[in-house]
Design an enzyme around this catalytic site. Structure first.
Site, PDB file in Angstrom:
ATOM      1  N   ASP A   1       0.830  -1.205   0.000  1.00  0.00           N
ATOM      2  CA  ASP A   1       0.000   0.000   0.000  1.00  0.00           C
ATOM      3  C   ASP A   1       0.866   1.258   0.000  1.00  0.00           C
ATOM      4  OD1 ASP A   1       0.927   0.190   2.614  1.00  0.00           O
ATOM      5  OD2 ASP A   1      -1.025  -0.091   3.552  1.00  0.00           O
TER       6      ASP A   1
ATOM      7  N   GLU B   1       7.909  14.092   8.831  1.00  0.00           N
ATOM      8  CA  GLU B   1       6.935  13.112   8.350  1.00  0.00           C
ATOM      9  C   GLU B   1       5.835  12.928   9.407  1.00  0.00           C
ATOM     10  OE1 GLU B   1       8.297   8.928   8.341  1.00  0.00           O
ATOM     11  OE2 GLU B   1       7.689   8.911   6.244  1.00  0.00           O
TER      12      GLU B   1
ATOM     13  N   GLU C   1       3.700   1.221   2.162  1.00  0.00           N
ATOM     14  CA  GLU C   1       4.686   0.198   1.826  1.00  0.00           C
ATOM     15  C   GLU C   1       4.571  -1.024   2.735  1.00  0.00           C
ATOM     16  OE1 GLU C   1       8.276   3.005   1.585  1.00  0.00           O
ATOM     17  OE2 GLU C   1       7.604   2.745  -0.481  1.00  0.00           O
TER      18      GLU C   1
HETATM   19  C1  BGC Z   1       6.001   6.037   3.625  1.00  0.00           C
HETATM   20  C2  BGC Z   1       5.595   6.222   2.183  1.00  0.00           C
HETATM   21  C3  BGC Z   1       6.443   7.298   1.516  1.00  0.00           C
HETATM   22  C4  BGC Z   1       7.930   7.059   1.751  1.00  0.00           C
HETATM   23  C5  BGC Z   1       8.757   8.241   1.295  1.00  0.00           C
HETATM   24  C6  BGC Z   1       7.487   5.776   3.683  1.00  0.00           C
HETATM   25  O1  BGC Z   1       7.886   5.590   5.011  1.00  0.00           O
HETATM   26  O2  BGC Z   1       5.280   4.985   4.214  1.00  0.00           O
HETATM   27  O3  BGC Z   1       4.257   6.614   2.130  1.00  0.00           O
HETATM   28  O4  BGC Z   1       6.176   7.317   0.153  1.00  0.00           O
HETATM   29  O5  BGC Z   1       8.186   6.874   3.116  1.00  0.00           O
HETATM   30  O6  BGC Z   1       8.313   9.435   1.855  1.00  0.00           O
END
Ligand code: BGC
Length: 346
Positions: free
Chosen positions: A156, A302, A159
């Site tokens: 998903d 994030e 990931e």
């Molecule tokens: C997230 C993804 C994202 C990636 C890069 C991952 O930890 O789950 O949604 O695309 O980091 O930002």
């Protein structure tokens, strides 16, 4: 400097000369170009009138895919056999290369970024961006890939859970094929299966969990109207179950990544959704939470891990990978989308 100005500057400086957006310039495993993150960065740029950076990202994606037509054709063929080992990657290096097989163990088979790219490209063209022959051909290639692979179980957008068909991924695949139909004249897709439990959408079939990414069904993809009763019920569950004590939105219950904290980009999404259903006070609260989440330099992480779901999981992730990725370009992109939605409409 306002957080809008900083966010635009972070996106500009994270864009490579070749058009790729780095996911995060400082976090070791994020120095790659994800289609998902990059597409939302391009979308945010377009919403703020920054046509050229958006166009440069689309050229990057098209070039990257057209350079490996044979690889894409093989993936399409393999998808027909259900051979997921040969699928296209979720992320490329910053100059558009595929990582050597086994270079990093990464759950790379994710379809949502391809669908999102097509949707964002069509939006870009709708805003006056040029649909060059190269872009049209790449769009056709991606649509062929999604038609072949779109029903397969894949990882998903977080990931994870590669053995499921995820509802938000299905929405992105549908939106991408629908966008491709407009761009290339290919046949539009039929409606996807969207599992519900007690009138609200769920993360995947067979669970009753919700996930913050279910907001995609309404925004940006408009697969479901924001005020559809099922969408409203889903947003209510997200607000009731996933909003942490601080007011930020978690990905899903049971998330252990850095303890499962509150995500900036999902908080922006909930704010955006609130604009779409007329809850401007709710949108302002989401925006205020994001603004307090920024560092003194105006950088957005994030996630905030001050109120984790699983406190014991904060230390193992921090020890292994360091502090939470900051600045995350996708966080800045979604903040820009939220502010634009509040000022100019969802
Ligand atoms: C997230 C993804 C994202 C990636 C890069 C991952 O930890 O789950 O949604 O695309 O980091 O930002």
């Amino acid at each position: 400097m306002s957080l809008v100005a900083t966010s635009l500057a972070v996106l500009r400086s994270g864009q490579q000369p070749g058009g790729a957006f780095v996911a995060c310039p400082t976090y070791p495993t994020y120095r790659y170009a994800w289609l998902r993150d990059g597409a939302f960065c391009a979308y945010a740029m377009d919403r703020w009138g920054e046509r050229e950076p958006a166009a440069a990202f689309h050229r990057f994606v098209a070039r990257t895919l057209l350079r490996r037509r044979q690889r894409v054709a093989e993936a399409i063929e393999a998808a027909g056999r259900g051979d997921v080992a040969r699928m296209l990657p979720a992320r490329f290096t910053l100059d558009g290369e595929e990582e050597a097989p086994g270079a990093e163990e990464w759950p790379n088979f994710q379809l949502d970024g391809y669908g999102t790219w097509l949707w964002v490209l069509a939006d870009h063209v709708g805003r006056g961006g040029e649909l060059t022959d190269e872009l049209r051909e790449a769009a056709g290639l991606v649509a062929d890939y999604l038609r072949a692979a779109g029903e397969l179980a894949c990882y998903d957008c977080w990931e994870e859970y590669g053995d499921r068909c995820h509802t938000s991924t299905r929405a992105a695949v549908w939106a991408g094929l629908d966008a491709a139909a407009r761009l290339t004249g290919s046949p539009p897709p039929g409606p996807p299966v969207l599992p519900t439990v007690d009138g609200s959408f769920v993360k995947y079939e067979g669970t009753d969990l919700v996930d913050g990414s279910l907001l995609w069904l309404a925004l940006p993809f408009r697969l479901v109207a924001p005020d559809d009763p099922r969408m409203k019920a889903t947003a209510e569950r997200i607000a009731a179950e996933l909003v942490g004590p601080g007011g930020g939105v978690r990905r899903y219950l049971g998330d252990t990544f850095y303890g499962g904290g509150e995500w900036v980009l999902l908080t922006a999404w909930l704010g955006w959704y609130r604009v779409a259903v007329g809850d401007l006070a709710g949108a302002a609260a989401a925006r205020a939470w994001i603004e307090q989440a920024a560092t003194a330099e105006g950088l957005l992480p994030e996630q905030l891990i001050g109120a984790p779901q699983d406190p014991a999981m904060v230390e193992p992730w921090t020890r292994r990978w360091g502090t939470v990725a900051t600045p995350l370009l996708w966080s800045h992109a979604m903040y820009l989308v939220l502010v634009d939605a509040m000022e100019r409409g969802a």
